[in-house]
Design a protein around this motif. Structure first.
Motif, PDB file in Angstrom:
ATOM      1  N   PHE A 131     -25.190  -3.691  64.863  1.00  0.00           N
ATOM      2  CA  PHE A 131     -23.904  -4.232  64.425  1.00  0.00           C
ATOM      3  C   PHE A 131     -23.952  -4.687  62.965  1.00  0.00           C
ATOM      4  O   PHE A 131     -24.938  -5.243  62.503  1.00  0.00           O
TER       5      PHE A 131
ATOM      6  N   ASN B 112     -19.451  -2.093  65.295  1.00  0.00           N
ATOM      7  CA  ASN B 112     -20.450  -1.082  65.633  1.00  0.00           C
ATOM      8  C   ASN B 112     -20.141   0.282  65.022  1.00  0.00           C
ATOM      9  O   ASN B 112     -19.190   0.453  64.254  1.00  0.00           O
TER      10      ASN B 112
ATOM     11  N   THR C  63     -29.315  -6.448  65.393  1.00  0.00           N
ATOM     12  CA  THR C  63     -29.236  -6.250  66.827  1.00  0.00           C
ATOM     13  C   THR C  63     -29.569  -7.579  67.500  1.00  0.00           C
ATOM     14  O   THR C  63     -29.881  -8.564  66.814  1.00  0.00           O
TER      15      THR C  63
ATOM     16  N   ARG D 230     -27.205   3.668  69.791  1.00  0.00           N
ATOM     17  CA  ARG D 230     -26.612   3.342  68.490  1.00  0.00           C
ATOM     18  C   ARG D 230     -25.631   2.177  68.582  1.00  0.00           C
ATOM     19  O   ARG D 230     -25.365   1.503  67.578  1.00  0.00           O
ATOM     20  N   ARG D 231     -25.100   1.938  69.775  1.00  0.00           N
ATOM     21  CA  ARG D 231     -24.163   0.830  69.970  1.00  0.00           C
ATOM     22  C   ARG D 231     -24.858  -0.530  70.014  1.00  0.00           C
ATOM     23  O   ARG D 231     -24.193  -1.563  70.120  1.00  0.00           O
ATOM     24  N   ARG D 232     -26.170  -0.540  69.951  1.00  0.00           N
ATOM     25  CA  ARG D 232     -26.936  -1.782  69.987  1.00  0.00           C
ATOM     26  C   ARG D 232     -27.069  -2.427  68.607  1.00  0.00           C
ATOM     27  O   ARG D 232     -27.675  -3.488  68.460  1.00  0.00           O
TER      28      ARG D 232
ATOM     29  N   TYR E 172     -15.357  -3.615  67.974  1.00  0.00           N
ATOM     30  CA  TYR E 172     -15.815  -4.939  67.552  1.00  0.00           C
ATOM     31  C   TYR E 172     -16.018  -5.866  68.742  1.00  0.00           C
ATOM     32  O   TYR E 172     -15.453  -5.673  69.826  1.00  0.00           O
TER      33      TYR E 172
ATOM     34  N   VAL F  77     -22.378  -0.733  75.770  1.00  0.00           N
ATOM     35  CA  VAL F  77     -23.467  -0.783  74.795  1.00  0.00           C
ATOM     36  C   VAL F  77     -24.657   0.031  75.281  1.00  0.00           C
ATOM     37  O   VAL F  77     -25.286   0.782  74.519  1.00  0.00           O
TER      38      VAL F  77
ATOM     39  N   LYS G 138     -27.225   3.187  60.961  1.00  0.00           N
ATOM     40  CA  LYS G 138     -27.043   1.936  60.226  1.00  0.00           C
ATOM     41  C   LYS G 138     -26.165   2.123  58.996  1.00  0.00           C
ATOM     42  O   LYS G 138     -25.369   1.245  58.662  1.00  0.00           O
TER      43      LYS G 138
ATOM     44  N   ILE H 260     -22.640   2.244  60.292  1.00  0.00           N
ATOM     45  CA  ILE H 260     -22.211   0.901  60.708  1.00  0.00           C
ATOM     46  C   ILE H 260     -21.853   0.060  59.492  1.00  0.00           C
ATOM     47  O   ILE H 260     -20.854  -0.668  59.497  1.00  0.00           O
TER      48      ILE H 260
END
Length: 218
Positions: A101, A132, A79, A97-99, A137, A92, A12, A15
């Motif tokens: 934003f 992310n 998320t 971690r890609r979940r 994006y 995703v 986080k 991000i």
């Protein structure tokens, strides 16, 4: 448990930094665009003014004609449900971690709403940029935004992509027509409206039809 919390916390923070960098990129391309448009339009009509204004670290405005675009970066990392937007994609789902934003919002207001502090005037969301951990994006926006294919695995924050977002938001705002109120709606005016100098005859924006899938015209 500790390791999971640690990974999520570190993700986080990364991000947030990426989102801040994307917002700074938006600022830069917006300033450049305002300068370019001013150079082209001022010789044609000096009354046409295009302005960039920095409000704080997390907000800036672009004013043009009767419109105002407000770009706001949110401090929270978010998320979404599994079936929303980019969430079902293989990209995703390949990395938890890609979940998550960071998100940047673009709103359209009538410029006079801010100038005369008409607190009841609505603003409309033009688009939301999700960023992310890998600096990719996903862009959600009104159907008037004619943007390229929205495959997050290919979409990387770059100045040209951010400029396209700003340009498209400006075009959508200009094309969002002003509708005058019907006569029965303005037959009465309250003392409060008069004291606050509210223009009861003013129009309002039509508003946008918001789409999670971008319109793409090849």
């Amino acid at each position: 448990m500790f390791e999971g919390l640690k990974q999520k916390s570190v993700a986080k923070q990364a991000i947030y930094r990426n989102t801040q960098a994307a917002f700074d990129c938006l600022r830069l391309v917006s300033q450049e665009l305002v300068v370019e448009l001013s150079r082209k339009l001022t010789p044609l009509d000096s009354s046409v003014v295009i302005e960039y204004r920095s409000i704080n670290d997390m907000e800036f405005h672009i004013k043009f004609s009767g419109d105002l675009l407000v770009f706001v970066m949110h401090s929270n990392v978010v998320t979404f449900p599994d079936d929303y937007g980019p969430m079902p994609s293989a990209y995703v789902n390949a990395d938890f971690r890609r979940r998550f934003f960071g998100h940047i919002m673009a709103y359209n207001f009538m410029a006079d709403s801010i100038k005369y502090q008409r607190m009841n005037d609505p603003g409309y969301l033009v688009g939301r940029l999700l960023v992310n951990i890998e600096n990719h994006y996903y862009l959600e926006g009104v159907q008037q935004l004619e943007l390229p294919d929205n495959d997050m695995s290919d979409n990387i924050i770059r100045p040209d992509a951010m400029r396209l977002f700003v340009e498209s938001a400006m075009i959508a705002a200009v094309n969002n027509d002003l509708i005058a109120p019907l006569l029965p709606e303005i037959q009465k005016i309250s003392v409060k409206q008069k004291v606050e100098n509210q223009q009861v005859s003013r129009g309002s924006k039509v508003g946008f039809s918001f789409s999670h899938q971008q319109v793409h015209e090849g």
